[in-house]
Enzyme design. Structure first.
Site, PDB file in Angstrom:
ATOM      1  N   GLN A   1      -6.141  -0.716   3.661  1.00  0.00           N
ATOM      2  CA  GLN A   1      -5.280  -0.544   4.833  1.00  0.00           C
ATOM      3  C   GLN A   1      -5.755   0.644   5.662  1.00  0.00           C
ATOM      4  OE1 GLN A   1      -1.228   1.337   5.054  1.00  0.00           O
ATOM      5  NE2 GLN A   1      -0.569  -0.783   5.372  1.00  0.00           N
TER       6      GLN A   1
ATOM      7  N   GLY B   1       6.813  -2.873  -3.191  1.00  0.00           N
ATOM      8  CA  GLY B   1       6.160  -1.580  -3.316  1.00  0.00           C
ATOM      9  C   GLY B   1       6.793  -0.650  -4.317  1.00  0.00           C
ATOM     10  N   ARG B   2       7.724   0.166  -3.850  1.00  0.00           N
ATOM     11  CA  ARG B   2       8.265   1.237  -4.688  1.00  0.00           C
ATOM     12  C   ARG B   2       9.053   0.748  -5.897  1.00  0.00           C
ATOM     13  NH1 ARG B   2       7.120   3.156   0.028  1.00  0.00           N
ATOM     14  NH2 ARG B   2       6.433   5.310   0.226  1.00  0.00           N
TER      15      ARG B   2
ATOM     16  N   PRO C   1       0.841  -1.202   0.000  1.00  0.00           N
ATOM     17  CA  PRO C   1       0.000   0.000   0.000  1.00  0.00           C
ATOM     18  C   PRO C   1       0.874   1.249   0.000  1.00  0.00           C
ATOM     19  CG  PRO C   1       0.005  -1.025   2.174  1.00  0.00           C
ATOM     20  CD  PRO C   1       0.790  -1.926   1.274  1.00  0.00           C
TER      21      PRO C   1
ATOM     22  N   CYS D   1       3.878   3.032   9.937  1.00  0.00           N
ATOM     23  CA  CYS D   1       4.120   4.390   9.452  1.00  0.00           C
ATOM     24  C   CYS D   1       4.992   5.173  10.430  1.00  0.00           C
ATOM     25  CB  CYS D   1       2.794   5.112   9.219  1.00  0.00           C
ATOM     26  SG  CYS D   1       3.006   6.792   8.570  1.00  0.00           S
TER      27      CYS D   1
ATOM     28  N   LYS E   1       0.393  -4.846   9.288  1.00  0.00           N
ATOM     29  CA  LYS E   1       1.660  -4.550   8.613  1.00  0.00           C
ATOM     30  C   LYS E   1       2.485  -3.693   9.562  1.00  0.00           C
ATOM     31  CE  LYS E   1       3.568  -2.992   4.197  1.00  0.00           C
ATOM     32  NZ  LYS E   1       4.630  -2.073   4.658  1.00  0.00           N
TER      33      LYS E   1
ATOM     34  N   HIS F   1       7.817  -5.453   7.609  1.00  0.00           N
ATOM     35  CA  HIS F   1       8.885  -4.712   6.933  1.00  0.00           C
ATOM     36  C   HIS F   1      10.176  -4.993   7.682  1.00  0.00           C
ATOM     37  CE1 HIS F   1      11.232  -1.546   5.119  1.00  0.00           C
ATOM     38  NE2 HIS F   1      10.220  -1.205   4.336  1.00  0.00           N
TER      39      HIS F   1
ATOM     40  N   ASN G   1       8.426  -7.961   3.673  1.00  0.00           N
ATOM     41  CA  ASN G   1       8.426  -6.719   2.913  1.00  0.00           C
ATOM     42  C   ASN G   1       9.727  -5.975   3.178  1.00  0.00           C
ATOM     43  OD1 ASN G   1       6.881  -3.508   3.317  1.00  0.00           O
ATOM     44  ND2 ASN G   1       7.403  -4.448   1.381  1.00  0.00           N
ATOM     45  N   GLY G   2      10.213  -5.261   2.172  1.00  0.00           N
ATOM     46  CA  GLY G   2      11.397  -4.444   2.387  1.00  0.00           C
ATOM     47  C   GLY G   2      12.496  -4.667   1.379  1.00  0.00           C
TER      48      GLY G   2
END
Length: 339
Positions: free
Chosen positions: A63, A226-227, A9, A93, A133, A164, A204-205
């Protein structure tokens, strides 16, 4: 439905147009909305219901971020009615607003309240899966991380954990730096899966392509990207090949994703055809500007010769869209000189 690969997300990036674009590449993915604050969601979801539009036959998760149990419960009920396949709770976050609001990563220190929040989501979601997450804790202590997840799994019905592999920087609220500077620790996540085999652990990461995905899946249940994916959407060609077991030896962002025997990949042509129809529908129904859709497509031509030229052509096409009388006009404008 459990997917071994999911798209992270990304706030202000993975909007409904981006999710539709990704869904055209493969069925082997789970898509997530960008982060949604529950208080804002409850105030605006009726007038902005379109923002949470889902895609038929493609699993989409929403999310939420927040710390008010009542708001989380109400948001989960609405998400269920909007037919989301999963509700994800953000505990990662690292922003300044998250710090002062004690949400996201900064809520992790209050495990009792985290459990109450998750149970509120589960109560509102009913038969929909609830996942969380989060990041590794400040002190990089494995036992603290194990106790955190162990307590959640013991006192809630949550069995899905997207982790992450970084912590965050103390006293630094830069989202950009917190995605790069803290040390990655994949070993902790591998060990978690080994110690808690009954849970679904998703890593993730900093994943960069198929080789990373293939390696991590030896140790965990799933991976999230993600990115890197947003910067190189052609990775999704490789994702589709990999999970359909057609070819596990795909190359990251290979030109073969765009070209096949010196011709445009037929699948890419199909994707542009579906996008063309989607844009027309969006213009007619919602007066959506084509750029709001095609901005997510720009990077498809990354890593090929004259990529700047073709990416610029996509931008131009969004402002010239009204002059295209049929798909052939649109297609020819985009890449008639590509070969």
């Amino acid at each position: 439905m459990f997917n071994k690969f999911s798209v992270a997300p990304l706030y202000k990036y993975t909007d409904r147009h981006c999710r539709y674009f990704y869904s055209l590449f493969t069925n082997y993915i789970k898509l997530y909305t960008g982060m949604v604050c529950t208080s804002s969601f409850l105030r605006k979801y009726k007038e902005k219901k379109l923002l949470f539009n889902n895609i038929k036959n493609v699993p989409v998760a929403i999310q939420f971020i927040g710390n008010n149990c009542k708001d989380l419960y109400k948001s989960a009920k609405i998400a269920r009615k909007l037919n989301f396949s999963e509700i994800n709770f953000n505990l990662g976050c690292p922003s300044k607003s998250s710090y002062f609001g004690k949400i996201g990563f900064y809520l992790m220190s209050d495990i009792k309240h985290v459990i109450n929040c998750i149970n509120s989501l589960i109560l509102g979601a009913k038969n929909i899966n609830v996942s969380i997450k989060h990041r590794i804790n400040y002190n990089y202590c494995y036992n603290n991380l194990l106790n955190f997840i162990g307590n959640i799994s013991l006192f809630t019905k949550c069995k899905y954990f997207i982790i992450h592999a970084r912590s965050i920087l103390k006293d630094n609220f830069s989202t950009k730096l917190n995605l790069k500077v803290p040390v990655l620790n994949y070993d902790y996540i591998y060990k978690l899966k080994k110690d808690l085999p009954h849970l679904n652990i998703i890593l993730n990461g900093n994943l960069s392509g198929i080789k990373d995905i293939d390696y991590h899946l030896n140790y965990v249940d799933g991976v999230m990207m993600g990115r890197k994916l947003y910067s190189y959407p052609s990775i999704l060609f490789d994702i589709d090949n990999y999970f359909s077991k057609q070819n596990k030896n795909t190359n990251l962002c290979s030109k073969n994703n765009i070209f096949l025997k010196n011709k445009i990949n037929p699948k890419l042509r199909f994707i542009f055809f579906k996008l063309y129809l989607y844009i027309i529908e969006e213009i007619n129904l919602h007066n959506t500007h084509p750029f709001n859709i095609l901005k997510h497509v720009i990077n498809i031509f990354k890593n090929i010769k004259n990529s700047f030229y073709y990416r610029n052509k996509i931008i131009q096409s969004s402002y010239n869209f009204k002059y295209f009388s049929c798909f052939n006009d649109f297609e020819n404008f985009l890449y008639k000189d590509l070969i």
